[in-house]
Design a protein around this motif. Structure first.
Motif: not given
Length: 403
Positions: A18, A44, A47-48, A50-51, A85, A87
């Motif tokens: 990002n 991901l 740690n993320r 909601e991505a 968000d 990827y």
């Protein structure tokens, strides 16, 4: 199969996402780029959570229908909501025709953070550099370090483990074999070597005389750590009854480099402060493949294998590495990174006064205050009073040290 962490890569990728750039993982086949991408996918999720993540592995049959840039673009856009968000993680991206058009469009639209891998260095250093210039960052993935090797193989740090590492090399796929399974290890290394040779060089460059290429490949393997000139290779080939031009030899060395098999290392004149463009030395991305090409026995060339692993250890830490040229000698490695510089000599054993004078004396001839090391397999380390400021380290200790 359980993924073994390689945090130096997941942390590096995490620190670069990002920031407006695509991230491309590059390196020789079978050094673990695909697993690093999977590890980051897990990162991901942890740690993320909601991505939105699209993961494509072109070696999996499930993605066989994504053949063109248009199909790749439509697949991604249909699964990643605009403004989210997002990827895109794509493995073996070069297997998609005109993939760069889709990546460029997804990047321009700010649809997602692109993280991709590819096996052929030529694609990324040349083609991708042309089509996506200024839009991506290369992240180099290397074979296993000594400490990773110990973790992967559940070994304790010991002289025996070090010899296993020096002999087997650092390809992650060797996890399936015990060190004593030498025949199976040889078969595995042969398979990796042939895959790189065929897919990344012969097929891509449409090479007809494969035996010439293999002879040059073995010449390079036999002569790691020695200056290699194109003229010397032509003479070597002529002695074997093969006619070859200097232009062809130069092309073959470039193909070998672009496939990440053997990398040239430039010489640096420490007095004139300038790079010397000819007679480069070469080292292998994986010393296990180099050993395999030389018959698998490192007893006659253990010092060169040691040099190879020291060179890779420095590269993993982000150093630019050259060979230092003095008026009366040579420094095996000059490693630089921003304002940091290190000088390293590598020798098997300090078995004589002559060897000590050569290794320590060459470093003592450099009149600056940057750190200087002699690395060997001697059981006793420490400096010599006549050479103050030069540190002597066992190879095991050196390979566990962040410089």
């Amino acid at each position: 199969m359980t993924l073994i962490p390689r945090p130096q890569y997941t942390e590096k990728i995490a620190g670069l996402i990002n920031r407006g750039m695509m991230l491309i993982l590059v390196g020789q086949r079978r050094v673990g780029k695909s697993k690093v991408l999977e590890l980051f996918k897990d990162w991901l999720h942890q740690n993320r959570p909601e991505a939105n993540v699209v993961y494509i592995n072109k070696e999996h049959q499930a993605f066989r229908d994504i053949m063109t840039a248009e199909q790749l673009y439509d697949y991604v856009v249909g699964r990643l909501p605009e403004g989210g968000d997002n990827y895109l993680l794509i493995d073996e991206v070069q297997d998609i025709e005109n993939y760069e058009n889709a990546l460029r469009s997804l990047h321009a639209e700010e649809r997602c953070q692109v993280i991709a891998t590819g096996s052929n260095a030529y694609i990324f250093s040349s083609e991708l550099g042309t089509y996506l210039s200024g839009r991506y960052i290369e992240i180099k993935v290397y074979n296993l370090s000594y400490t990773e090797f110990l973790e992967f193989h559940h070994m304790e740090d010991s002289d025996t483990s070090l010899m296993n590492y020096l002999t087997m090399g650092g390809l992650p796929g060797l996890l399936a074999f015990a060190p004593e399974e030498q025949s199976q290890i040889s078969d595995y290394l042969e398979g990796v070597y042939n895959t790189v040779l065929v897919k990344d060089i012969v097929r891509r460059e449409r090479i007809r005389n494969v035996s010439q290429l293999e002879n040059i490949m073995r010449f390079v393997a036999d002569n790691i750590g020695k200056p290699i000139s194109i003229t010397n290779i032509v003479r070597y080939m002529t002695s074997k009854g093969e006619k070859i031009s200097e232009e062809t030899v130069s092309s073959y060395l470039r193909y070998i480099r672009d496939a990440y098999l053997a990398i040239p290392i430039h010489r640096f004149d420490l007095h004139g402060k300038m790079l010397l463009e000819s007679n480069n030395k070469h080292y292998f991305s994986d010393h296990g493949i180099r050993n395999h090409l030389c018959g698998g026995n490192i007893r006659g060339s253990i010092e060169k294998t040691m040099e190879n692993v020291v060179w890779n250890h420095l590269r993993r830490q982000g150093f630019k590495v050259t060979v230092g040229i003095l008026r009366a000698g040579e420094i095996d490695f000059v490693a630089t990174k921003t304002d940091q510089r290190i000088y390293i000599q590598v020798t098997y054993l300090l078995a004589s006064d002559e060897t000590i004078k050569r290794e320590f004396g060459n470093l003592a001839a450099i009149k600056d205050n940057y750190p200087k090391y002699v690395v060997s397999l001697d059981p006793v380390t420490g400096g010599f009073s006549e050479y103050p400021g030069i540190r002597h380290m066992h190879l095991r200790q050196f390979l566990k040290t962040e410089m």
